[in-house]
Design a protein around this motif. Structure first.
Motif, PDB file in Angstrom:
ATOM      1  N   THR A  64       0.841  -1.204   0.000  1.00 59.83           N
ATOM      2  CA  THR A  64       0.000   0.000   0.000  1.00 59.83           C
ATOM      3  C   THR A  64       0.875   1.252   0.000  1.00 59.83           C
ATOM      4  OG1 THR A  64      -1.770  -1.167   1.165  1.00 59.83           O
ATOM      5  CG2 THR A  64      -1.822   1.243   1.239  1.00 59.83           C
ATOM      6  N   ARG A 208     -14.515   4.703  10.332  1.00 58.87           N
ATOM      7  CA  ARG A 208     -13.715   4.897   9.124  1.00 58.87           C
ATOM      8  C   ARG A 208     -13.809   6.313   8.553  1.00 58.87           C
ATOM      9  NH1 ARG A 208     -15.632   0.825   4.874  1.00 58.87           N
ATOM     10  NH2 ARG A 208     -16.005  -0.284   6.830  1.00 58.87           N
ATOM     11  N   LYS A 209     -15.005   6.837   8.441  1.00 61.51           N
ATOM     12  CA  LYS A 209     -15.175   8.157   7.827  1.00 61.51           C
ATOM     13  C   LYS A 209     -14.413   9.223   8.608  1.00 61.51           C
ATOM     14  CE  LYS A 209     -18.617  11.579   6.443  1.00 61.51           C
ATOM     15  NZ  LYS A 209     -20.051  11.960   6.449  1.00 61.51           N
ATOM     16  N   GLU A 224      -7.341   7.484   1.676  1.00 65.86           N
ATOM     17  CA  GLU A 224      -8.236   6.331   1.532  1.00 65.86           C
ATOM     18  C   GLU A 224      -8.145   5.499   2.805  1.00 65.86           C
ATOM     19  OE1 GLU A 224      -8.988   2.324  -1.199  1.00 65.86           O
ATOM     20  OE2 GLU A 224      -7.209   3.550  -1.518  1.00 65.86           O
ATOM     21  N   VAL A 225      -9.293   5.152   3.352  1.00 63.89           N
ATOM     22  CA  VAL A 225      -9.345   4.280   4.523  1.00 63.89           C
ATOM     23  C   VAL A 225     -10.245   3.117   4.150  1.00 63.89           C
ATOM     24  CG1 VAL A 225      -9.802   4.118   6.999  1.00 63.89           C
ATOM     25  CG2 VAL A 225      -9.103   6.318   6.012  1.00 63.89           C
ATOM     26  N   ARG A 226      -9.628   1.965   3.871  1.00 64.62           N
ATOM     27  CA  ARG A 226     -10.416   0.833   3.387  1.00 64.62           C
ATOM     28  C   ARG A 226     -10.417  -0.307   4.390  1.00 64.62           C
ATOM     29  NH1 ARG A 226      -7.238  -3.251   0.867  1.00 64.62           N
ATOM     30  NH2 ARG A 226      -5.076  -2.632   0.468  1.00 64.62           N
ATOM     31  N   THR A 227     -11.545  -0.944   4.492  1.00 67.45           N
ATOM     32  CA  THR A 227     -11.660  -2.045   5.432  1.00 67.45           C
ATOM     33  C   THR A 227     -11.083  -3.330   4.861  1.00 67.45           C
ATOM     34  OG1 THR A 227     -13.185  -3.292   6.858  1.00 67.45           O
ATOM     35  CG2 THR A 227     -13.978  -2.702   4.649  1.00 67.45           C
ATOM     36  N   ILE A 228     -10.418  -4.089   5.734  1.00 74.88           N
ATOM     37  CA  ILE A 228      -9.972  -5.438   5.390  1.00 74.88           C
ATOM     38  C   ILE A 228     -10.451  -6.419   6.468  1.00 74.88           C
ATOM     39  CG2 ILE A 228      -7.991  -4.717   4.005  1.00 74.88           C
ATOM     40  CD1 ILE A 228      -6.210  -5.327   6.468  1.00 74.88           C
ATOM     41  N   ASP A 279     -13.958  -2.742  13.213  1.00 70.02           N
ATOM     42  CA  ASP A 279     -13.458  -2.616  11.850  1.00 70.02           C
ATOM     43  C   ASP A 279     -11.937  -2.765  11.889  1.00 70.02           C
ATOM     44  OD1 ASP A 279     -13.456  -2.242   9.135  1.00 70.02           O
ATOM     45  OD2 ASP A 279     -14.395  -0.259   9.181  1.00 70.02           O
ATOM     46  N   VAL A 281      -8.757  -1.534   9.365  1.00 67.76           N
ATOM     47  CA  VAL A 281      -8.576  -0.714   8.172  1.00 67.76           C
ATOM     48  C   VAL A 281      -7.111  -0.571   7.790  1.00 67.76           C
ATOM     49  CG1 VAL A 281     -10.677   0.612   8.568  1.00 67.76           C
ATOM     50  CG2 VAL A 281      -8.503   1.446   9.500  1.00 67.76           C
TER      51      VAL A 281
END
Length: 291
Positions: A64, A208-209, A224-228, A279, A281
């Motif tokens: 990343t 996340r937001k 960008e903050v994306r969940t995994i 979550d 992230v």
């Protein structure tokens, strides 16, 4: 170990509390099998060991961040240094600087770097995430692999990361946060994750937001903050069920540590339910090339 646990619970200073927590877990008190990784792991299809998953999470961070051979990387909260040795071997950054507040981590990781002949490329030192002991514009990448939730505060760490990054540099975090509308932190009852109530301050507990908004507020762009989370929590839970049934784990562990892990994971239904509120992230943000 029980004395350290009492100190963790009764210490109000966030840095001392965090250092004391990790002093409880030297390499012989980890659930991994062949390494000293200390993270929940990224469980790719076919992955069966926490060692493999933990290294895969390190790969997620490195890829990343797009590590390059001429990069100077700052690793904030490096544990025993496993990811740093892996990054040097696999991605070849020219220099990794690790900062940590846990003295046993610094000592053991430095000894390991010395044994590998890597002291010229990996520099483990004591330092705070919110007062990083580096000059402005001095590193290309800043990473925090499952550590930023400890920082007092994460927002202050973001500001420091922005300061030490060169223009165009990248910040990447792998982090534990709540799901939007999830169960309140103070209502967590599962022993396996009750540490969240004690170790993560309310100032760092947002979804996340909000995470992305705080990154942007410190000057970052391309956030960008994306969940995994689907590749983290449930396979991590299932691994502990298997590990507790593995006679080699019981043999290599002290009776007290084995009992602690067994008690923590005793109520799997409750743990599975409460993990739905968490979550996980990967956060990525870039310092602008021009202000």
């Amino acid at each position: 170990m029980l004395g350290n646990l009492f100190l963790v619970r009764t210490t109000s200073d966030p840095q001392k509390k965090t250092a004391r927590l990790y002093e409880m877990y030297p390499p012989d008190r980890l659930v991994v099998e062949d390494t000293n990784y200390y993270n929940l792991g990224y469980w790719e299809p076919g992955c069966t060991k926490l060692d493999e998953a933990a290294q895969a999470l390190a790969d997620q961070v490195a890829e990343t961040a797009a590590f390059k051979p001429d990069d100077t990387v700052l690793d904030v909260g490096f544990g025993y240094g496993d990811q740093d040795f892996h990054w040097i071997d696999t991605y070849g950054p020219s220099k990794i600087i690790g900062i940590n507040i846990t003295k046993v981590h610094i000592r053991i990781a430095t000894d390991r770097a010395r044994e590998r002949g890597l002291l010229d490329r990996i520099d483990f030192r004591e330092g705070s995430a919110t007062a990083i002991p580096l000059p402005d514009n001095s590193v290309d990448k800043v990473v925090a692999l499952e550590s930023a939730f400890h920082f007092d505060t994460r927002a202050d760490f973001f500001a420091e990361a922005y300061r030490v990054l060169r223009p165009g540099g990248v910040l990447v975090t792998a982090d534990i946060i709540p799901m939007e509308g999830g169960k309140p932190k103070d209502d967590i009852r599962s022993h396996a994750i009750k540490w969240i109530r004690i170790m993560i301050d309310d100032a760092n507990w947002y979804p996340r937001k909000r995470y992305g908004e705080i990154m942007e507020s410190k000057g970052f762009e391309g956030v960008e903050v994306r969940t995994i989370r689907e590749a983290v929590y449930e396979p991590w839970r299932e691994y502990h069920v298997r590990r507790l049934q593995d006679p080699t784990f019981k043999t290599r562990s002290s009776k007290l540590f084995y009992k602690m892990v067994a008690v923590a994971h005793r109520d799997q239904d409750l743990l599975a339910e409460e993990l739905k509120s968490l979550d996980y992230v990967l956060g990525v943000a870039r310092k602008p090339v021009t202000p």
